[in-house]
Design a protein around this motif. Structure first.
Motif, PDB file in Angstrom:
ATOM      1  N   LEU A 112       0.830  -1.207   0.000  1.00 17.54           N
ATOM      2  CA  LEU A 112       0.000   0.000   0.000  1.00 17.54           C
ATOM      3  C   LEU A 112       0.862   1.255   0.000  1.00 17.54           C
ATOM      4  O   LEU A 112       0.524   2.257  -0.637  1.00 17.54           O
ATOM      5  CB  LEU A 112      -0.925  -0.015   1.216  1.00 17.54           C
ATOM      6  N   LEU A 113       1.982   1.208   0.681  1.00 19.94           N
ATOM      7  CA  LEU A 113       2.876   2.361   0.733  1.00 19.94           C
ATOM      8  C   LEU A 113       3.743   2.501  -0.507  1.00 19.94           C
ATOM      9  O   LEU A 113       4.217   3.593  -0.808  1.00 19.94           O
ATOM     10  CB  LEU A 113       3.776   2.252   1.963  1.00 19.94           C
ATOM     11  N   VAL A 114       3.949   1.414  -1.244  1.00 16.65           N
ATOM     12  CA  VAL A 114       4.898   1.418  -2.343  1.00 16.65           C
ATOM     13  C   VAL A 114       4.238   1.671  -3.699  1.00 16.65           C
ATOM     14  O   VAL A 114       4.830   2.329  -4.555  1.00 16.65           O
ATOM     15  CB  VAL A 114       5.684   0.082  -2.367  1.00 16.65           C
ATOM     16  N   VAL A 115       3.020   1.167  -3.908  1.00 15.22           N
ATOM     17  CA  VAL A 115       2.412   1.253  -5.240  1.00 15.22           C
ATOM     18  C   VAL A 115       2.115   2.695  -5.614  1.00 15.22           C
ATOM     19  O   VAL A 115       1.867   3.542  -4.759  1.00 15.22           O
ATOM     20  CB  VAL A 115       1.117   0.407  -5.332  1.00 15.22           C
ATOM     21  N   ARG A 116       2.157   2.964  -6.934  1.00 15.50           N
ATOM     22  CA  ARG A 116       1.911   4.318  -7.419  1.00 15.50           C
ATOM     23  C   ARG A 116       0.470   4.531  -7.845  1.00 15.50           C
ATOM     24  O   ARG A 116      -0.018   5.644  -7.813  1.00 15.50           O
ATOM     25  CB  ARG A 116       2.830   4.611  -8.596  1.00 15.50           C
ATOM     26  N   ASP A 117      -0.200   3.475  -8.274  1.00 16.57           N
ATOM     27  CA  ASP A 117      -1.572   3.590  -8.733  1.00 16.57           C
ATOM     28  C   ASP A 117      -2.505   3.609  -7.516  1.00 16.57           C
ATOM     29  O   ASP A 117      -2.465   2.702  -6.684  1.00 16.57           O
ATOM     30  CB  ASP A 117      -1.916   2.407  -9.639  1.00 16.57           C
ATOM     31  N   PRO A 118      -3.343   4.635  -7.377  1.00 13.92           N
ATOM     32  CA  PRO A 118      -4.222   4.689  -6.205  1.00 13.92           C
ATOM     33  C   PRO A 118      -5.256   3.566  -6.166  1.00 13.92           C
ATOM     34  O   PRO A 118      -5.662   3.145  -5.083  1.00 13.92           O
ATOM     35  CB  PRO A 118      -4.905   6.051  -6.315  1.00 13.92           C
ATOM     36  N   MET A 119      -5.646   3.048  -7.325  1.00 17.83           N
ATOM     37  CA  MET A 119      -6.600   1.936  -7.332  1.00 17.83           C
ATOM     38  C   MET A 119      -5.964   0.670  -6.761  1.00 17.83           C
ATOM     39  O   MET A 119      -6.592  -0.058  -5.998  1.00 17.83           O
ATOM     40  CB  MET A 119      -7.093   1.689  -8.760  1.00 17.83           C
ATOM     41  N   HIS A 120      -4.716   0.430  -7.096  1.00 15.08           N
ATOM     42  CA  HIS A 120      -4.014  -0.722  -6.521  1.00 15.08           C
ATOM     43  C   HIS A 120      -3.813  -0.539  -5.015  1.00 15.08           C
ATOM     44  O   HIS A 120      -3.875  -1.508  -4.262  1.00 15.08           O
ATOM     45  CB  HIS A 120      -2.662  -0.911  -7.193  1.00 15.08           C
ATOM     46  N   GLY A 121      -3.566   0.679  -4.599  1.00 13.01           N
ATOM     47  CA  GLY A 121      -3.454   0.944  -3.167  1.00 13.01           C
ATOM     48  C   GLY A 121      -4.757   0.680  -2.430  1.00 13.01           C
ATOM     49  O   GLY A 121      -4.759   0.130  -1.331  1.00 13.01           O
TER      50      GLY A 121
END
Length: 100
Positions: free
Chosen positions: A20-29
């Motif tokens: 959650l802290l690493v991904v750039r896409d907000p949907m993936h977060g």
């Protein structure tokens, strides 16, 4: 048996929290947050707190995460930089009166 399930759920919670802290896409977060919250509610069930697990699913996953997803879909911005329009490249970046 339950110790392995608890350790597996803790591993899922920690990895999805780190993702959650690493991904750039907000949907993936948001999906990572949802998986983490569902794993936390299952952990509450395993530890013997079914009311807290039900509240976790209804309140956090059912309401707040859906609100996050709705806001992300409404405010969706592209991650890539938009390319300059073709007519600006053709005319040297000057806006012509017939294209305005």
């Amino acid at each position: 048996m339950t110790i392995f399930l608890i350790l597996l759920l803790l591993l899922i919670i920690l990895t999805t929290g780190a993702a959650l802290l690493v991904v750039r896409d907000p949907m993936h977060g948001a999906v990572n947050l949802g998986v983490s919250l569902l794993a936390l509610s299952i952990l509450f069930l395993v530890l013997g707190a079914p009311f807290v697990a039900a509240l976790e699913v209804m309140l956090y996953v059912g309401a707040i995460l859906v609100l996050f997803l709705f806001a992300i879909m409404l405010l969706r911005t592209p991650l890539t930089i938009r390319e300059e329009p073709r007519w600006r490249r053709v005319f040297g970046g000057q806006r012509c009166w017939w294209f305005c």
